[in-house]
Design an enzyme around this catalytic site. Structure first.
Site, PDB file in Angstrom:
ATOM      1  N   ASP A   4      41.864  50.325  33.190  1.00 42.62           N
ATOM      2  CA  ASP A   4      40.852  51.026  32.396  1.00 42.62           C
ATOM      3  C   ASP A   4      40.796  52.525  32.701  1.00 42.62           C
ATOM      4  OD1 ASP A   4      39.849  50.388  34.897  1.00 42.62           O
ATOM      5  OD2 ASP A   4      37.782  50.298  34.204  1.00 42.62           O
ATOM      6  N   GLY A   5      40.967  52.918  33.968  1.00 47.76           N
ATOM      7  CA  GLY A   5      40.926  54.336  34.327  1.00 47.76           C
ATOM      8  C   GLY A   5      42.075  55.091  33.687  1.00 47.76           C
ATOM      9  N   ASP A  18      43.227  42.472  38.043  1.00 45.57           N
ATOM     10  CA  ASP A  18      41.842  42.049  37.797  1.00 45.57           C
ATOM     11  C   ASP A  18      41.664  41.359  36.435  1.00 45.57           C
ATOM     12  OD1 ASP A  18      41.389  43.424  40.152  1.00 45.57           O
ATOM     13  OD2 ASP A  18      40.653  45.224  39.155  1.00 45.57           O
TER      14      ASP A  18
HETATM   15  O1  F6P Z   1      41.928  47.166  40.364  1.00 48.02           O
HETATM   16  C1  F6P Z   1      42.778  46.526  41.255  1.00 48.02           C
HETATM   17  C2  F6P Z   1      42.167  46.441  42.629  1.00 48.02           C
HETATM   18  O2  F6P Z   1      43.066  45.793  43.490  1.00 48.02           O
HETATM   19  C3  F6P Z   1      40.798  45.786  42.678  1.00 48.02           C
HETATM   20  O3  F6P Z   1      40.862  44.390  42.587  1.00 48.02           O
HETATM   21  C4  F6P Z   1      40.274  46.319  43.976  1.00 48.02           C
HETATM   22  O4  F6P Z   1      38.860  46.329  43.982  1.00 48.02           O
HETATM   23  C5  F6P Z   1      40.804  47.721  44.007  1.00 48.02           C
HETATM   24  O5  F6P Z   1      41.937  47.750  43.154  1.00 48.02           O
HETATM   25  C6  F6P Z   1      41.217  48.194  45.371  1.00 48.02           C
HETATM   26  O6  F6P Z   1      41.645  49.513  45.275  1.00 48.02           O
HETATM   27  P1  F6P Z   1      42.386  50.282  46.461  1.00 48.02           P
HETATM   28  O7  F6P Z   1      43.804  49.831  46.515  1.00 48.02           O
HETATM   29  O8  F6P Z   1      42.269  51.703  46.095  1.00 48.02           O
HETATM   30  O9  F6P Z   1      41.669  49.926  47.733  1.00 48.02           O
END
Ligand code: F6P
Length: 366
Positions: free
Chosen positions: A120-121, A144
């Protein structure tokens, strides 16, 4: 429909990585090179590479042998939003619109269209870049599975498979030691991974953000199982699950990130409460980034290939642009990026899988 005069495309992978990114890069590049004689450029580290002018050619050999590999050969970044980019001025970091750099770098390389693979971002920034005149095709990525408009994002099936295998392993040790084991899975604000891995592993309790739980419902359920002679319980909890009327469990806040909240810690929090209320030994297990790694499942390889191929086919044959490639009812097509930007797809409370899980006596903490 008239064919478009696209000679050069650039491709980037944005946001958190996930299995299947390389499969999309391969499908996009091979479809473009073999079928339309297009030059393909790979952007390093997502939007960061576009801002910093780091683009390199992707030729047949560069995308050969990557179908089965996890991660992304291009690298990614989840802090580089061209419209809110941290710039240091007089010792202060200010989030600044640097989209003009993106546009001038794309011009320097004669890029006619940009393929953005992301969640989404990434799609929110892609929709804004599209408004500035850059033809874009989006490809829906995220473990997700929370992107609106598409039945499934690639990466999700692999994450569910990894989580299920891990929960199966926890299951046997829970049984041997007569413990309550709480497995925390990713998913941000959506419970898709927890729901699918929870059902696939036969978890006794599944907790998802969309259905806020009551501690008493969880402890009553565990104690009833004990009374029936079931000496262990498996709880799969989504990182974004929360108590009714309670708040999210935040692990950390990432400075300068457009999406700064990182969830985590709900399993440990719950574990302490459940042990105290039931007197049963309770242990948390956090699966974390294991769910984002490794080789994609065959399903994700096929999905990623279909998405990559469809993106180029629609762009070249149907003059489609500023759209996200989607799968709806098993068929591939596309929807405008503007319909996706800034939205997420939660699990409906009455989703058929929630109903099926309830029918086989799975507790959702209510
Ligand atoms: O959006 C994918 C995801 O793995 C989420 O499930 C999780 O909350 C987030 O990214 C974790 O992000 P990062 O790798 O920046 O800790």
């Amino acid at each position: 429909m008239a064919k478009t005069k696209i000679k050069t495309i650039a491709i980037l992978t944005g946001g958190g990585d996930c299995p299947g990114l390389n499969a999309v890069i391969r499908a996009v590049s091979k479809t473009a090179i073999y079928n339309y004689d297009i030059d393909v450029l790979g952007v390093e580290d997502g939007y960061l590479g576009l801002i910093e002018n780091r683009l390199r050619p992707l030729r047949q050999l560069d995308v050969s042998g990557i179908l089965t590999t996890g991660g992304t050969i291009l690298g990614t970044s989840n802090i580089a939003d061209p419209f809110h980019f941290p710039v240091k001025t007089n010792g202060k970091t200010i989030l600044t619109d640097v989209s003009h750099k993106v546009i001038s770098n794309l011009k320097k390389h004669n890029v006619d269209a940009l393929i953005c693979i992301g969640g989404d971002g990434t799609m929110a920034s892609a929709a804004k870049l599209a408004k500035l005149g850059i033809p874009i095709m989006g490809v829906p990525k995220t473990i997700d599975n929370d992107l609106v408009g598409t039945d499934m994002t690639f990466g999700f099936d692999t994450a569910v498979t990894t989580a299920t295998e891990a929960i199966d392993k926890v299951h046997t040790t829970a049984s041997s030691h007569h413990r309550v084991m709480i497995i925390e899975v990713m998913g941000r604000y959506a419970g898709w991974i927890a729901l699918h891995a929870g059902v696939a592993s036969g978890s006794d309790i599944i907790l998802i953000p969309e259905i806020p739980f009551k501690i008493s419902a969880i402890t009553d359920f565990i104690l009833e199982r004990s009374a029936l002679g079931k000496r262990f319980s498996i709880i799969t909890v989504a990182e974004g699950a929360k108590e009714k009327g309670g708040s999210l469990t935040v692990q950390q806040t990432i400075k300068d990130s457009p999406d700064p909240i990182r969830l985590g810690g709900i399993a440990a929090r719950l574990s302490a409460v459940i042990q105290q209320k039931t007197s049963l030994e309770t242990r948390p297990v956090v699966l974390g980034h294991i769910q984002r790694g490794g080789t994609p499942t065959p399903f994700d390889r096929v999905l990623a290939t279909n998405y990559g191929y469809t993106a180029i086919k629609l762009l070249m044959e149907n003059n489609v642009k500023n759209h996200l490639v989607v799968m709806q009812g098993g068929k591939f097509g596309s929807i405008p990026l503007s319909r996706v930007a800034g939205k997420i797809k939660p699990v409906p409370k009455d989703h058929p899988l929630v109903q099926a899980a309830k029918a086989v006596a799975t507790c959702f903490g209510v």
